[in-house]
Write a protein that holds these residues in place. Sequence first.
Motif, short mmCIF file in Angstrom:
data_model
loop_
_atom_site.label_atom_id
_atom_site.label_comp_id
_atom_site.label_asym_id
_atom_site.label_seq_id
_atom_site.Cartn_x
_atom_site.Cartn_y
_atom_site.Cartn_z
N TYR A 109 0.82 -1.22 0.00
CA TYR A 109 0.00 0.00 0.00
C TYR A 109 0.85 1.26 0.00
O TYR A 109 1.88 1.34 0.67
CB TYR A 109 -0.91 0.01 1.23
CG TYR A 109 -1.85 -1.17 1.30
CD1 TYR A 109 -2.87 -1.32 0.36
CD2 TYR A 109 -1.70 -2.14 2.29
CE1 TYR A 109 -3.72 -2.41 0.41
CE2 TYR A 109 -2.56 -3.23 2.35
CZ TYR A 109 -3.56 -3.36 1.41
OH TYR A 109 -4.41 -4.44 1.45
N TYR A 111 -0.70 5.03 0.18
CA TYR A 111 -1.91 5.84 0.13
C TYR A 111 -1.70 7.26 0.68
O TYR A 111 -1.00 7.46 1.67
CB TYR A 111 -3.03 5.17 0.94
CG TYR A 111 -3.61 3.92 0.31
CD1 TYR A 111 -3.47 3.64 -1.04
CD2 TYR A 111 -4.33 3.01 1.09
CE1 TYR A 111 -4.00 2.50 -1.60
CE2 TYR A 111 -4.87 1.86 0.53
CZ TYR A 111 -4.70 1.62 -0.81
OH TYR A 111 -5.24 0.49 -1.38
N THR A 112 -2.33 8.21 0.06
CA THR A 112 -2.54 9.56 0.55
C THR A 112 -1.23 10.24 0.96
O THR A 112 -0.44 10.61 0.11
CB THR A 112 -3.58 9.54 1.71
OG1 THR A 112 -4.63 8.65 1.33
CG2 THR A 112 -4.18 10.91 1.93
N THR A 115 1.64 8.65 -0.62
CA THR A 115 1.76 8.99 -2.03
C THR A 115 2.39 10.37 -2.19
O THR A 115 3.23 10.59 -3.06
CB THR A 115 0.39 8.95 -2.72
OG1 THR A 115 -0.17 7.63 -2.55
CG2 THR A 115 0.49 9.25 -4.20
N GLY A 133 -2.51 5.29 -4.25
CA GLY A 133 -3.72 6.07 -4.37
C GLY A 133 -3.72 7.34 -3.54
O GLY A 133 -2.94 7.50 -2.60
N ASP A 134 -4.62 8.25 -3.92
CA ASP A 134 -4.85 9.47 -3.16
C ASP A 134 -6.25 9.39 -2.56
O ASP A 134 -7.25 9.53 -3.27
CB ASP A 134 -4.74 10.70 -4.06
CG ASP A 134 -5.11 11.98 -3.33
OD1 ASP A 134 -5.04 11.98 -2.08
OD2 ASP A 134 -5.47 12.95 -4.00
N THR A 135 -6.34 9.16 -1.26
CA THR A 135 -7.65 8.99 -0.62
C THR A 135 -8.04 10.19 0.25
O THR A 135 -8.87 10.07 1.15
CB THR A 135 -7.66 7.70 0.24
OG1 THR A 135 -6.65 7.80 1.26
CG2 THR A 135 -7.41 6.48 -0.60
N PRO A 169 -7.37 3.52 -5.89
CA PRO A 169 -5.95 3.26 -6.12
C PRO A 169 -5.70 2.59 -7.47
O PRO A 169 -6.60 1.96 -8.04
CB PRO A 169 -5.57 2.33 -4.97
CG PRO A 169 -6.84 1.65 -4.60
CD PRO A 169 -7.94 2.64 -4.85
#
Length: 252
Positions: A109, A111-112, A115, A133-135, A169
């Motif tokens: 992972y 994420y956010t 990233t 990913g950008d959450t 993602p």
Amino acid sequence: MEYHDIIVEEKEAISIITLNRPASLNALTPLMIVELKHALTAIAKRADIKVVVVKGAGRAFSAGVDLKALNEGIQGGQFKASDILQDGNDIAHILRTMPQPGIVLVHGYCYTGATELMLFFDLIVAAENAKIGDTHTKWGILPKWGMTQRLPKLVGLLKAKELSFTAKPITGKEAESIGLVNRAVPLEKLEETAFELAHEILQNSAQTIAAMKHLYNEGFSKTLEEGLAIEQEFLTEITDRAEFLKNFEKNK
């Protein structure tokens, strides 16, 4: 400084930093960010280190900012919310201005906030099955480490909006196809590929690389004319040129 949330090692002229909270998927704590900032500051001053590699221990690079640790620290009065925001942006500045190229390895992972951290680096190598990913929109949080400015410069405005608006993602392989990472490779080849890249860099003039890194970064947000002026006006002394020219003559 003794480190708790990261591990710092050296191999030849490469400094290797490992995010070391595997049980929490290397979620970014305020302490980890402070330690990373301290380690990078020290490395930036060392002429004997030519490349920096950052990776995550265990099953992931990082699942993002540890919101639980962040909230507990704020409520306990250990730090302010603005501290981690400033420290993260300080890391971005250090990685941008340090003479050494920074390579980040992404697996599992990312994420956010992780990233955003990934986007600070000069080169990105990802596992094909990594989830990037950008959450921010999933949690109602605005980015403060440059996501809205760095991401569209790499993948284009339309794709950046899609990634942020959907909070969905993509894989490392997809990330390679849109120019978000340099290379996507099978997970079992991730470290091998990254260190091969690092060793290829080590064969070249560290001083010239540092100068070119500066020129790329300074000119990236400028017009072509402004960038060309920066390149023409930039002056620096490359003292290892003679050594590399001598090696070139030997190998002709």
